[in-house]
Design an enzyme around this catalytic site. Structure first.
Site, PDB file in Angstrom:
ATOM      1  N   GLU A  92       9.352  15.949  15.759  1.00 53.46           N
ATOM      2  CA  GLU A  92      10.005  15.856  14.454  1.00 53.46           C
ATOM      3  C   GLU A  92       9.285  16.819  13.507  1.00 53.46           C
ATOM      4  O   GLU A  92       8.063  16.749  13.364  1.00 53.46           O
ATOM      5  CB  GLU A  92       9.875  14.423  13.917  1.00 53.46           C
ATOM      6  CG  GLU A  92      10.471  14.241  12.537  1.00 53.46           C
ATOM      7  CD  GLU A  92      10.175  12.863  11.939  1.00 53.46           C
ATOM      8  OE1 GLU A  92       9.024  12.404  12.024  1.00 53.46           O
ATOM      9  OE2 GLU A  92      11.106  12.258  11.388  1.00 53.46           O
ATOM     10  N   CYS A 113      13.457  10.694   7.257  1.00 52.65           N
ATOM     11  CA  CYS A 113      13.368  10.296   8.667  1.00 52.65           C
ATOM     12  C   CYS A 113      14.714  10.476   9.371  1.00 52.65           C
ATOM     13  O   CYS A 113      14.758  10.712  10.574  1.00 52.65           O
ATOM     14  CB  CYS A 113      12.868   8.865   8.785  1.00 52.65           C
ATOM     15  SG  CYS A 113      13.813   7.715   7.766  1.00 52.65           S
ATOM     16  N   LYS A 148       0.855  -1.182   0.000  1.00 52.68           N
ATOM     17  CA  LYS A 148       0.000   0.000   0.000  1.00 52.68           C
ATOM     18  C   LYS A 148       0.894   1.235   0.000  1.00 52.68           C
ATOM     19  O   LYS A 148       1.495   1.578   1.018  1.00 52.68           O
ATOM     20  CB  LYS A 148      -0.886   0.027   1.251  1.00 52.68           C
ATOM     21  CG  LYS A 148      -1.945   1.117   1.191  1.00 52.68           C
ATOM     22  CD  LYS A 148      -2.357   1.643   2.543  1.00 52.68           C
ATOM     23  CE  LYS A 148      -1.398   2.628   3.123  1.00 52.68           C
ATOM     24  NZ  LYS A 148      -1.134   3.825   2.296  1.00 52.68           N
ATOM     25  N   GLU A 191       9.548   1.341  10.935  1.00 54.02           N
ATOM     26  CA  GLU A 191      10.603   2.356  10.804  1.00 54.02           C
ATOM     27  C   GLU A 191       9.905   3.707  10.830  1.00 54.02           C
ATOM     28  O   GLU A 191       9.176   4.060   9.914  1.00 54.02           O
ATOM     29  CB  GLU A 191      11.393   2.131   9.518  1.00 54.02           C
ATOM     30  CG  GLU A 191      12.760   2.764   9.592  1.00 54.02           C
ATOM     31  CD  GLU A 191      12.815   4.068   8.853  1.00 54.02           C
ATOM     32  OE1 GLU A 191      12.719   5.121   9.523  1.00 54.02           O
ATOM     33  OE2 GLU A 191      12.937   4.032   7.627  1.00 54.02           O
TER      34      GLU A 191
HETATM   35  P1  ADP Z   1       3.722  10.767   6.863  1.00 49.26           P
HETATM   36  O1  ADP Z   1       3.352  11.854   7.798  1.00 49.26           O
HETATM   37  O2  ADP Z   1       5.177  10.582   6.672  1.00 49.26           O
HETATM   38  O3  ADP Z   1       2.941  10.743   5.588  1.00 49.26           O
HETATM   39  P2  ADP Z   1       2.080   8.628   7.783  1.00 49.26           P
HETATM   40  O4  ADP Z   1       2.345   7.728   8.917  1.00 49.26           O
HETATM   41  O5  ADP Z   1       0.845   9.447   7.797  1.00 49.26           O
HETATM   42  O6  ADP Z   1       3.385   9.471   7.661  1.00 49.26           O
HETATM   43  O7  ADP Z   1       2.075   7.843   6.416  1.00 49.26           O
HETATM   44  C1  ADP Z   1       2.928   6.759   6.134  1.00 49.26           C
HETATM   45  C2  ADP Z   1       2.116   5.677   5.476  1.00 49.26           C
HETATM   46  O8  ADP Z   1       1.131   5.253   6.402  1.00 49.26           O
HETATM   47  C3  ADP Z   1       1.360   6.129   4.221  1.00 49.26           C
HETATM   48  O9  ADP Z   1       1.334   5.079   3.275  1.00 49.26           O
HETATM   49  C4  ADP Z   1      -0.031   6.381   4.757  1.00 49.26           C
HETATM   50  O10 ADP Z   1      -1.045   6.268   3.774  1.00 49.26           O
HETATM   51  C5  ADP Z   1      -0.129   5.248   5.757  1.00 49.26           C
HETATM   52  N1  ADP Z   1      -1.184   5.378   6.751  1.00 49.26           N
HETATM   53  C6  ADP Z   1      -1.693   6.494   7.311  1.00 49.26           C
HETATM   54  N2  ADP Z   1      -2.683   6.177   8.180  1.00 49.26           N
HETATM   55  C7  ADP Z   1      -2.802   4.817   8.169  1.00 49.26           C
HETATM   56  C8  ADP Z   1      -3.632   3.861   8.825  1.00 49.26           C
HETATM   57  N3  ADP Z   1      -4.570   4.235   9.707  1.00 49.26           N
HETATM   58  N4  ADP Z   1      -3.456   2.546   8.539  1.00 49.26           N
HETATM   59  C9  ADP Z   1      -2.520   2.146   7.655  1.00 49.26           C
HETATM   60  N5  ADP Z   1      -1.702   2.993   7.005  1.00 49.26           N
HETATM   61  C10 ADP Z   1      -1.828   4.307   7.248  1.00 49.26           C
END
Ligand code: ADP
Length: 488
Positions: free
Chosen positions: A384, A290, A177, A256
């Site tokens: 961060e 990161c 995903k 990570e």
């Molecule tokens: P960033 O702020 O770096 O975008 P996120 O943690 O929001 O960090 O996003 C990293 C990944 O996690 C992306 O692929 C995002 O779509 C996914 N993501 C965000 N929310 C969820 C969730 N509830 N379940 C699974 N994946 C998620």
């Protein structure tokens, strides 16, 4: 007016390019121009379930595929990827605002990652363990089954590639995903590359979703019994939620997450080298990595000169269109990110911080920014901040530098710059981080290295031997040569 064609992407499930089950799409935007550059399927729980089922159906045959075949697919994938490098670097700029330099860095890394993954199918898969019963006793590594991979947008190419490479090469099947912000460069691209490289249908599946709609797919990953491992690269907040949900179903997760990465500059450092290291570590990809350096802890004897030269250098870094090859500071990923970075810097300044360079946004580009006197209770000091903002703190000893470096809930990467290598190595033992570089800044990766953090920066490691441990199951198998003296 759009300057590039708007592609209509599709998901990749069971070897077929498909629309979302519910038919919706979402727009993919260029972070610099704001233009819509593509549309992608707004997938959801049904799409994730279909992808997991396809991966499960493909697992037995893929796990039994000879190592030579798996190796050949990875070697071909590396070649196909390299043959498309110009297109991909352009797409990284268009989808994620990556500058030419950062795009090329990613394009260099991933073929190497795939060529190393090509060796994984031939790694020894077990040990013979002496037994007191006379049995021939083995520890044998087996692929786990379906691995779910969740990747972010920032280093889209590298982080999505590493989320699938070792799992696939080791005989697992995968559902990826990508981030909603990089559905092609951090996801669907791999469907194209691996299909051309000959990966069988269903072994790799890719589902996309609209902004804010990751939840149902994450929920499918954590609840579907066929998913045996999840790997996640992203924010600590999301990783924590995912780990809680996965824990409920006893699924192992590799996480990570974020970092608040220190760069320690000792008094015996060569100032010019330290300045260049700090600027690179803080400003590469606009600080949206990161591992980016977030604060420099510099010893007092060289602090004035170091800080002045760092601020001077920051002012020379060209901000603007990432498609121009001499741009160093491209756009942040979207307007929300710009507002967040600006808000944090402004709050720190209101509480007494001083801006020595940058401190403002031009369009979606936030200038390379150097700040001092950041108050300990400001958001900039405690969170961060994914942007090109580097805080300088003056310290009176190496011990004080380490204490301040460790005064964070994070523990991903750190750098120590000193001309005393032995002293630097000793200091490296005291820094609470999964990765410490002596005489370098915190940003760096190679496919074979154990990459990951401690504390709120995550669990588990990507890379090399660590990936074998994460993405295989160790099974104890015995063979009795004689008869066992059963007591009844
Ligand atoms: P960033 O702020 O770096 O975008 P996120 O943690 O929001 O960090 O996003 C990293 C990944 O996690 C992306 O692929 C995002 O779509 C996914 N993501 C965000 N929310 C969820 C969730 N509830 N379940 C699974 N994946 C998620």
């Amino acid at each position: 007016m759009a300057t590039t064609a708007v592609h209509g992407y599709r998901q990749y499930i069971g070897g077929e390019w498909t629309d979302a089950a519910e038919g919706g799409t979402f727009d993919v935007k260029d972070p610099f121009t704001g233009e819509t550059v593509a549309t992608a399927p707004a997938g959801g729980a049904d799409d994730a379930a279909r992808a997991i089922d396809a991966a499960q159906a493909a697992f037995q045959a893929w796990a039994a595929t000879p190592p030579a075949v798996r190796q050949g697919i990875f070697l071909k994938a590396a070649d196909v990827l390299e043959s498309r490098s110009h297109e991909i670097v352009a797409a990284l700029a268009r989808e994620t605002g990556a500058t030419f330099g950062f795009g090329m860095f990613q394009m260099h890394f991933v073929p190497g990652l795939f060529r190393q993954a090509a060796a994984l199918p031939y790694q020894p898969i077990g040990t013979v363990i002496p037994s007191d019963t006379g049995a021939f006793s083995m520890g044998v590594r087996k692929p786990v089954g379906v691995v779910a991979a969740i990747a972010p947008w920032n280093a889209a190419l590298i982080l999505s590639a590493r989320s699938i490479a070792a799992p696939l090469a080791l005989g697992n099947t995968v559902v990826l995903k990508p981030s909603e912000l990089s559905p092609w460069a951090g996801g669907l691209l791999w469907g194209e590359i691996f299909a051309e490289a000959g990966l069988p249908e269903g072994v790799l599946n890719i589902v996309t979703h609209a902004p804010g709609a990751a939840g149902p797919i994450g929920e499918a990953f954590t609840s579907h019994p066929a998913v045996r491992r999840i790997n996640f690269t992203g924010s600590t907040a999301t990783g924590r939620r995912l780990a809680e949900a996965a824990g409920k179903n006893l699924k192992r997760v590799v996480l990570e997450l974020g970092g608040y990465n220190p760069l320690i500059v000792l008094a015996d450092a060569e100032v010019e080298y330290a300045v260049n290291a700090a600027a690179f570590g803080a400003f590469l990809h606009q600080g949206q990595i990161c591992m980016s350096a977030r604060k420099v802890l510099v010893e007092r004897p060289i602090a004035d000169e170091f800080t002045r030269r760092l601020a001077d250098k920051a002012k020379t870094l060209k901000a603007g269109d990432p498609k121009e090859h001499d741009t160093i500071i491209g756009p942040l990923i979207n307007a929300d990110a710009v507002a967040m970075v600006k808000g944090r810097v402004d709050e720190a300044v209101a509480k007494g911080a001083k801006v020595l360079a940058g401190g403002d946004a031009v369009g979606n580009c936030y200038q390379a920014t150097v700040v001092t006197d950041v108050p300990a209770d400001s958001e900039l000091a405690t969170h961060e901040t994914f942007g090109p903002v580097l805080a300088v703190e003056v310290v009176d000893s190496a011990d004080e530098a380490v204490a301040r470096a460790n005064a964070t809930s994070y523990g991903l990467a750190a750098g120590i710059i000193t001309s005393d290598v032995d002293g630097g190595l000793a200091l490296a033992q005291q820094v609470e981080a999964g990765i410490v570089h002596v005489n370098d800044q915190p940003v760096g990766d190679e496919p074979q290295m154990p990459f990951g953090g401690v504390k709120d920066s995550g669990w588990g490691r990507f890379g090399g031997q660590a990936a074998i441990d994460e993405f295989t199951e160790l099974r104890w198998v015995t063979v009795q040569s004689g008869s066992h003296p059963f007591p009844f």
